[in-house]
Design a protein around this motif. Structure first.
Motif, mmCIF file in Angstrom:
data_model
loop_
_atom_site.group_PDB
_atom_site.id
_atom_site.type_symbol
_atom_site.label_atom_id
_atom_site.label_comp_id
_atom_site.label_asym_id
_atom_site.label_seq_id
_atom_site.Cartn_x
_atom_site.Cartn_y
_atom_site.Cartn_z
ATOM 1 N N GLY A 188 0.832 -1.208 0.000
ATOM 2 C CA GLY A 188 0.000 0.000 0.000
ATOM 3 C C GLY A 188 0.862 1.250 0.000
ATOM 4 O O GLY A 188 2.066 1.205 0.301
ATOM 5 N N ILE A 189 0.263 2.370 -0.396
ATOM 6 C CA ILE A 189 0.967 3.666 -0.384
ATOM 7 C C ILE A 189 -0.001 4.685 0.207
ATOM 8 O O ILE A 189 -1.171 4.749 -0.200
ATOM 9 N N THR A 190 0.483 5.453 1.205
ATOM 10 C CA THR A 190 -0.384 6.468 1.807
ATOM 11 C C THR A 190 -0.160 7.802 1.114
ATOM 12 O O THR A 190 0.985 8.243 0.978
ATOM 13 N N VAL A 191 -1.249 8.425 0.672
ATOM 14 C CA VAL A 191 -1.153 9.742 0.026
ATOM 15 C C VAL A 191 -1.894 10.758 0.891
ATOM 16 O O VAL A 191 -3.043 10.534 1.284
ATOM 17 N N GLU A 192 -1.187 11.850 1.232
ATOM 18 C CA GLU A 192 -1.809 12.911 2.027
ATOM 19 C C GLU A 192 -1.557 14.250 1.351
ATOM 20 O O GLU A 192 -0.401 14.579 1.052
ATOM 21 N N LYS A 193 -2.609 14.992 1.122
ATOM 22 C CA LYS A 193 -2.533 16.326 0.500
ATOM 23 C C LYS A 193 -1.673 16.325 -0.766
ATOM 24 O O LYS A 193 -0.749 17.134 -0.919
ATOM 25 N N GLY A 194 -1.922 15.380 -1.642
ATOM 26 C CA GLY A 194 -1.229 15.349 -2.928
ATOM 27 C C GLY A 194 0.207 14.880 -2.863
ATOM 28 O O GLY A 194 0.947 15.002 -3.847
ATOM 29 N N ARG A 195 0.650 14.307 -1.716
ATOM 30 C CA ARG A 195 2.003 13.745 -1.607
ATOM 31 C C ARG A 195 1.940 12.327 -1.079
ATOM 32 O O ARG A 195 1.151 12.031 -0.167
ATOM 33 N N ALA A 196 2.780 11.477 -1.618
ATOM 34 C CA ALA A 196 2.867 10.106 -1.112
ATOM 35 C C ALA A 196 3.814 10.127 0.082
ATOM 36 O O ALA A 196 4.970 10.524 -0.055
ATOM 37 N N THR A 197 3.312 9.759 1.251
ATOM 38 C CA THR A 197 4.132 9.918 2.456
ATOM 39 C C THR A 197 4.722 8.601 2.960
ATOM 40 O O THR A 197 5.831 8.580 3.474
#
Ligand SMILES: Cc1cc2nc3c(=O)[nH]c(=O)nc-3n(C[C@H](O)[C@H](O)[C@H](O)COP(=O)(O)OP(=O)(O)OC[C@H]3O[C@@H](n4cnc5c(N)ncnc54)[C@H](O)[C@@H]3O)c2cc1C
Length: 395
Positions: A188-197
């Motif tokens: 999985g990949i977490t994306v927050e506010k248009g950035r992958a964190t």
């Protein structure tokens, strides 16, 4: 060759997929831009993807004015890569011959020859007597089902040892302190506010400054984790190898009409490949119909091979784009998610230059001119490239 590491909680760059493209990008990030906090993660062993399954043809006789200089830059980097990596990659520039069996393919190859020459690539049309001088053992009879009419001859093309390229890059990355993590699957990949964190893996979570997707046949599944839809479909591609024979073929032969290509290794085995399977799948198993097709078409060109035995057959998976050109650049939706994908059946030869360009883009934020035409935004703006004629069978 490379050391085992525990996963750290954070890295400057996380590269997903440790095939030749991930390795080349990591190598250039380290060597040319001084970055060291890099993790290369792969769900399998190194080279388990197409990088360890391809037929290792290198060439730059493409068709488009965008593709030719790009692949030519890669070929030139390959020419000195053994020296640079201090590892013999067994690159043999034996020449590459694309056969024409119809008037329309003669015209198509002529366009390629002219474009190639215009851009300084050594490539020219040759007639049947000259083909005979290069490959006296090939069937050039006018009575063949598809008689040979002419060919595009590309002397600097050839074959390399694919495992050596993967291992050579991996050793060089390890020596610089880049961490290689095989058997580390991204889930999985977490994306927050248009950035992958964060990148989620079967060995724990990692936070990342930038993420690079180099997973080829699996690339749309990884991009989907970051909420990005790619215009990529995945097809299997098969090849086989025969028992060793005395040397008789010192040039790579490709026939798009017959959907087959053939080269002879230093050990004497014939490596024979086909076009992609006609259906989408992630399955990496060989099938009997494709083996029969490869054998039948090989015999059209070399009838004298009718008694030889097949040693192995295998398949890899390929990330096909609508215009048979790669997708290289940063995602317009997720600002630190980079892609070096869409390599279809022809990406092995491109790794040195795409690794170099990708590293420059990640390190400086500016795309080098050479990769601008391959931007992911070209599908929205309608600027597709027409590389199919030079990329479909002639890997
Ligand atoms: C039979 C065949 C013949 C070919 N012949 C040629 C040729 O002659 N010349 C040429 O230039 N090209 C050729 N190609 C194409 C070429 O091999 C590929 O384009 C190239 O190797 C792609 O390299 P890569 O590093 O991008 O991907 P790959 O080498 O496929 O690596 C992708 C990696 O991603 C990993 N991965 C996938 N999902 C995950 C996940 N969830 N988490 C972590 N890791 C993951 C995989 O395990 C894999 O190791 C051929 C391909 C095949 C199959």
């Amino acid at each position: 060759m490379w050391r085992h590491h525990e996963l750290r909680p954070s890295y400057d760059v996380v590269i997903i997929g440790a095939g030749v493209h991930g390795l080349a990008a990591a190598y250039c990030l380290g060597r040319e831009h001084g970055l060291r906090k890099i993790a290369l993660v792969d769900k399998n062993y190194l080279g388990a993807g197409a990088s360890g399954r391809n037929t290792a043809i290198l060439r730059s006789n493409y068709r488009t004015l965008e593709g030719i200089p790009f692949y030519d830059a890669s070929l030139k980097l390959y020419e000195r890569l053994s020296l640079e990596l201090e590892w013999n990659l067994l690159f043999s520039q034996c020449g590459h011959l694309t056969l024409a069996h119809s008037d329309s393919s003669v015209t198509g190859l002529r366009v390629r020859a002219e474009n190639n020459q215009l851009l300084g690539v050594n490539s020219r049309m040759i007639d049947v007597p000259e083909i005979g001088e290069l490959v006296p053992t090939m069937n050039r009879s006018r009575d063949a089902r598809y008689p040979i009419l002419a060919a595009l001859y590309h002397p600097p093309g050839g074959i390399i040892r694919h495992d050596a390229v993967v291992w050579g890059y991996a050793r060089a990355c390890d020596r610089m302190g880049v961490e290689i993590h095989p058997y580390t699957e991204v889930t999985g990949i977490t994306v927050e506010k248009g950035r992958a964190t964060r990148v989620l893996t079967n060995r724990g979570e990692i936070s990342a400054g930038s993420i690079l997707n180099t997973t080829a046949g699996w690339s749309s599944t990884i991009s989907k984790m970051a909420g990005i839809a790619l215009p990529i479909v995945t097809h299997p591609l098969q090849a086989c190898v025969t028992e060793p024979l005395k040397p008789f073929l010192n040039v790579v032969i490709v026939s798009a009409t017959l959907h087959v290509y053939i080269s002879q290794t230093d050990k004497g085995e014939l490596v024979i490949g086909a076009e992609i399977d006609p259906y989408q799948s992630y399955c990496m198993k060989g099938t009997l119909p494709t083996l029969e097709q490869m054998a039948t078409y090989t015999l059209e060109l070399f009838p004298q091979l009718h008694g030889i035995r097949i040693l192995r057959q295998w398949a890899g998976i390929c990330d096909m784009t609508p215009d048979f050109a790669p997708i290289i650049g940063v995602s317009p939706e997720v600002s630190n998610f980079y892609m070096d994908v869409g390599w279809g059946t022809y990406g092995f030869k491109a790794a040195p230059i795409s690794g170099k360009c990708m590293a420059e883009l990640i390190a400086t934020g500016k795309p080098p001119k050479l990769i601008e035409p391959f931007s992911p935004t070209r599908f929205g703006s309608g600027n597709l490239l027409g590389e199919k004629a030079a990329a479909a069978v002639s890997h």
